[in-house]
Design a protein around this motif. Structure first.
Motif, PDB file in Angstrom:
ATOM      1  N   GLY A 279       0.818  -1.213   0.000  1.00 42.97           N
ATOM      2  CA  GLY A 279       0.000   0.000   0.000  1.00 42.97           C
ATOM      3  C   GLY A 279       0.850   1.262   0.000  1.00 42.97           C
ATOM      4  O   GLY A 279       0.563   2.217  -0.727  1.00 42.97           O
ATOM      5  N   ASP A 280       1.915   1.244   0.782  1.00 40.49           N
ATOM      6  CA  ASP A 280       2.811   2.414   0.827  1.00 40.49           C
ATOM      7  C   ASP A 280       3.476   2.654  -0.522  1.00 40.49           C
ATOM      8  O   ASP A 280       3.695   3.799  -0.921  1.00 40.49           O
ATOM      9  CB  ASP A 280       3.874   2.248   1.911  1.00 40.49           C
ATOM     10  CG  ASP A 280       3.327   2.463   3.324  1.00 40.49           C
ATOM     11  OD1 ASP A 280       2.136   2.813   3.470  1.00 40.49           O
ATOM     12  OD2 ASP A 280       4.109   2.274   4.281  1.00 40.49           O
ATOM     13  N   LEU A 281       3.802   1.589  -1.239  1.00 42.82           N
ATOM     14  CA  LEU A 281       4.433   1.752  -2.555  1.00 42.82           C
ATOM     15  C   LEU A 281       3.427   2.127  -3.636  1.00 42.82           C
ATOM     16  O   LEU A 281       3.813   2.615  -4.701  1.00 42.82           O
ATOM     17  CB  LEU A 281       5.168   0.473  -2.953  1.00 42.82           C
ATOM     18  CG  LEU A 281       6.380   0.110  -2.105  1.00 42.82           C
ATOM     19  CD1 LEU A 281       7.037  -1.166  -2.634  1.00 42.82           C
ATOM     20  CD2 LEU A 281       7.393   1.245  -2.034  1.00 42.82           C
ATOM     21  N   ALA A 282       2.138   1.937  -3.370  1.00 42.63           N
ATOM     22  CA  ALA A 282       1.095   2.264  -4.348  1.00 42.63           C
ATOM     23  C   ALA A 282       0.649   3.714  -4.264  1.00 42.63           C
ATOM     24  O   ALA A 282      -0.323   4.101  -4.905  1.00 42.63           O
ATOM     25  CB  ALA A 282      -0.105   1.327  -4.146  1.00 42.63           C
TER      26      ALA A 282
ATOM     27  N   TYR B 171       1.765   6.966   5.773  1.00 41.22           N
ATOM     28  CA  TYR B 171       2.327   5.638   5.526  1.00 41.22           C
ATOM     29  C   TYR B 171       2.034   4.694   6.689  1.00 41.22           C
ATOM     30  O   TYR B 171       1.873   5.123   7.832  1.00 41.22           O
ATOM     31  CB  TYR B 171       3.837   5.723   5.315  1.00 41.22           C
ATOM     32  CG  TYR B 171       4.232   6.392   4.023  1.00 41.22           C
ATOM     33  CD1 TYR B 171       3.732   5.945   2.802  1.00 41.22           C
ATOM     34  CD2 TYR B 171       5.120   7.453   4.012  1.00 41.22           C
ATOM     35  CE1 TYR B 171       4.112   6.546   1.611  1.00 41.22           C
ATOM     36  CE2 TYR B 171       5.499   8.058   2.828  1.00 41.22           C
ATOM     37  CZ  TYR B 171       4.995   7.600   1.628  1.00 41.22           C
ATOM     38  OH  TYR B 171       5.368   8.189   0.461  1.00 41.22           O
ATOM     39  N   LYS B 172       2.002   3.402   6.400  1.00 41.05           N
ATOM     40  CA  LYS B 172       1.694   2.385   7.407  1.00 41.05           C
ATOM     41  C   LYS B 172       2.912   1.600   7.863  1.00 41.05           C
ATOM     42  O   LYS B 172       2.930   1.059   8.961  1.00 41.05           O
ATOM     43  CB  LYS B 172       0.641   1.418   6.860  1.00 41.05           C
ATOM     44  CG  LYS B 172      -0.701   2.070   6.602  1.00 41.05           C
ATOM     45  CD  LYS B 172      -1.699   1.082   6.046  1.00 41.05           C
ATOM     46  CE  LYS B 172      -3.030   1.769   5.783  1.00 41.05           C
ATOM     47  NZ  LYS B 172      -4.004   0.857   5.194  1.00 41.05           N
ATOM     48  N   THR B 173       3.939   1.484   7.017  1.00 44.16           N
ATOM     49  CA  THR B 173       5.124   0.708   7.371  1.00 44.16           C
ATOM     50  C   THR B 173       5.987   1.533   8.313  1.00 44.16           C
ATOM     51  O   THR B 173       6.321   2.671   8.005  1.00 44.16           O
ATOM     52  CB  THR B 173       5.921   0.323   6.106  1.00 44.16           C
ATOM     53  OG1 THR B 173       5.009  -0.240   5.149  1.00 44.16           O
ATOM     54  CG2 THR B 173       7.013  -0.679   6.431  1.00 44.16           C
TER      55      THR B 173
ATOM     56  N   SER C 292      10.137   9.433  -5.015  1.00 49.56           N
ATOM     57  CA  SER C 292      10.231   9.278  -3.556  1.00 49.56           C
ATOM     58  C   SER C 292       9.233   8.219  -3.091  1.00 49.56           C
ATOM     59  O   SER C 292       8.131   8.103  -3.634  1.00 49.56           O
ATOM     60  CB  SER C 292       9.977  10.607  -2.843  1.00 49.56           C
ATOM     61  OG  SER C 292       8.668  11.049  -3.096  1.00 49.56           O
ATOM     62  N   ILE C 293       9.660   7.444  -2.103  1.00 49.56           N
ATOM     63  CA  ILE C 293       8.824   6.385  -1.526  1.00 49.56           C
ATOM     64  C   ILE C 293       8.992   6.421  -0.017  1.00 49.56           C
ATOM     65  O   ILE C 293       9.857   7.135   0.508  1.00 49.56           O
ATOM     66  CB  ILE C 293       9.225   4.977  -2.052  1.00 49.56           C
ATOM     67  CG1 ILE C 293      10.673   4.638  -1.633  1.00 49.56           C
ATOM     68  CG2 ILE C 293       9.052   4.876  -3.555  1.00 49.56           C
ATOM     69  CD1 ILE C 293      11.048   3.182  -1.795  1.00 49.56           C
ATOM     70  N   ASN C 294       8.212   5.623   0.671  1.00 49.05           N
ATOM     71  CA  ASN C 294       8.425   5.415   2.096  1.00 49.05           C
ATOM     72  C   ASN C 294       9.669   4.539   2.222  1.00 49.05           C
ATOM     73  O   ASN C 294       9.620   3.336   1.971  1.00 49.05           O
ATOM     74  CB  ASN C 294       7.207   4.743   2.728  1.00 49.05           C
ATOM     75  CG  ASN C 294       7.396   4.455   4.209  1.00 49.05           C
ATOM     76  OD1 ASN C 294       8.421   4.803   4.803  1.00 49.05           O
ATOM     77  ND2 ASN C 294       6.408   3.823   4.813  1.00 49.05           N
TER      78      ASN C 294
END
Length: 190
Positions: free
Chosen positions: A71-74, A82-84, A143-145
């Motif tokens: 989900g974080d990568l989507a 973010y959840k992670t 950028s990502i989590n």
């Protein structure tokens, strides 16, 4: 609810904040995490015995965390909760440390396998490494989590440690790679 929407028939898919091509690096990364989650599910089925209750419960937890990672990568929105989290990584590190202590000393590379469950965990480990590589490629473009990348890195180590403990608890010895040099420091030599 219809399982098919026909909205992806032209090679596009919806993600959080828009639509992208189905072969987008973002889709490849979270799709690989989804594949990984399926192998974790297969391992869970093989570990329903009381001997593996701890691992079984941890793998169930990890399945939810893999959904969080995907989900974080989507997400392509600028701001999104973010959840992670780092706590997920700390949990894995604690479990890795415990499993390393439980398993016999390791000095050489080992071949994936042993029991059926350990073999599936090794598959999960290698798919985790692929998900990690996909995430690195994605991170180079956008950028990502970043915690997702750290989580995947630690998760592959967790799977390695768990595969060894599964075999150990079943009384199955790891098969050392016969041309391996001594590559790991043993507990006794510390």
């Amino acid at each position: 609810m219809n399982l098919y929407t026909k909205t992806g028939d032209k090679g596009k898919t919806s993600i959080i904040g828009g639509r992208v091509d189905k072969d987008d690096l973002r889709v490849e990364a979270y799709g690989t995490i989804d594949e990984l989650n399926s192998f974790v599910g297969q391992a869970i089925v093989l570990l329903e015995d009381d001997l593996f209750k701890d691992i079984y419960n941890e793998l169930r937890k990890i399945q939810h965390e893999l959904f969080d990672c995907g989900g974080d990568l989507a997400v392509i929105k600028e701001k999104y909760p973010y959840k992670t989290t780092e706590e997920m990584i700390e949990f894995l590190e604690g479990r890795i440390d415990a499993y390393v202590k439980e398993a016999p000393d390791l000095e050489k590379f080992i071949l994936p396998g042993g029991s059926h469950a350990a073999a599936v965990i090794h598959i999960a480990r290698t798919v985790t490494r692929r998900a990690e590589r996909c995430t690195v490629s994605l991170q180079k473009e956008t950028s990502i989590n970043e915690i997702v990348l750290k989580y995947l890195n630690r998760l592959s180590d967790y799977f390695f440690a768990v595969s060894r403990v599964i075999n150990f608890r079943l009384g199955i010895k790891d098969i050392e790679y016969e041309r391996s040099a001594l590559v790991f420091k043993t507990k006794k030599s510390e």
